[in-house]
Design an enzyme around this catalytic site. Structure first.
Site: not given
Length: 226
Positions: A19, A21
């Protein structure tokens, strides 16, 4: 480092899926500035609303509000434009730059709920070099916690999903990784409060190191520097 599921340190993987953020970079302040302004314009409880935005696609976050007369696609484009314009304070998670540099280029991908333009903007702002393979908001019909994004990331790398290790920070992303059938490591660097999961956690990438053998298989190891 917490290793509730130490098996991840004993297994070999063909690829790591990250991922973005909260996992590779911290963009919380910038994202919350943009979303707080949007929530105020639409008369929402800003404090409560901001707890719902992390890890999800903008269009999904907006659609969940079911606001009358609001075009979710138009509003999501506006959010993206505002976030691209505001990258003040976007920084890499400690140790992330060196950790990614240690990985073979064909063995990792970014799987993010951000649109591609925003993902590239934030990665560059944080000093991270984007990988050859990225899965972004535009690439899937259903965003996290649906596993489609992680399944697509593994497919684009040409790797079986069961041989991937997912790095996540948000509950919806963790659920997506689990649903895809991958092992998961939770990155807590951007967390203000502890998150209880069944997965191992790291506060920074300084706590771990990646080893790649002659066959191209990856292992995650606790760092001797941690």
């Amino acid at each position: 480092m917490s290793a509730k599921d130490p098996a991840v340190f004993d297994r070999q993987y063909r690829a790591f899926l990250f991922d973005m953020d909260g996992t590779l970079l911290n963009s919380i302040a910038a994202a919350e500035r943009v979303w707080a302004a949007w929530a105020q314009r639409h008369g929402l409880d800003v404090e409560a609303f901001l707890t719902t935005i992390h890890g999800a696609r903008a269009i999904d976050t907006i659609s969940r509000q079911a606001l009358p007369g609001v075009d979710a696609q138009v509003e999501a484009r506006g959010i993206t434009e505002a976030e691209i314009a505001d990258v003040e304070g976007v920084v890499a998670i400690p140790g992330a730059v060196a950790f990614l540099q240690s990985l073979p280029a064909h063995c990792w991908a970014v799987v993010t709920s951000a649109p591609k333009a925003l993902a590239l903007r934030r990665m560059h702002a944080a000093g991270l070099v984007p990988p050859a393979v990225m899965v972004t908001a535009e690439d899937v019909t259903n965003g996290k916690p649906d596993p489609a994004c992680y399944l697509l990331g593994a497919q684009r790398l040409g790797v079986p999903m069961g041989e991937c290790l997912v790095f996540e920070d948000a509950p919806v992303g963790i659920r997506a990784g689990e649903a895809a059938g991958a092992d998961v490591v939770v990155v807590t660097a951007a967390h203000d409060e502890p998150m209880v999961t069944r997965h191992p956690t790291i506060a920074s990438y300084d706590e771990v190191q990646a080893q790649c053998d002659a066959a191209g298989m990856l292992r995650l190891r606790p760092s001797t520097m941690a």
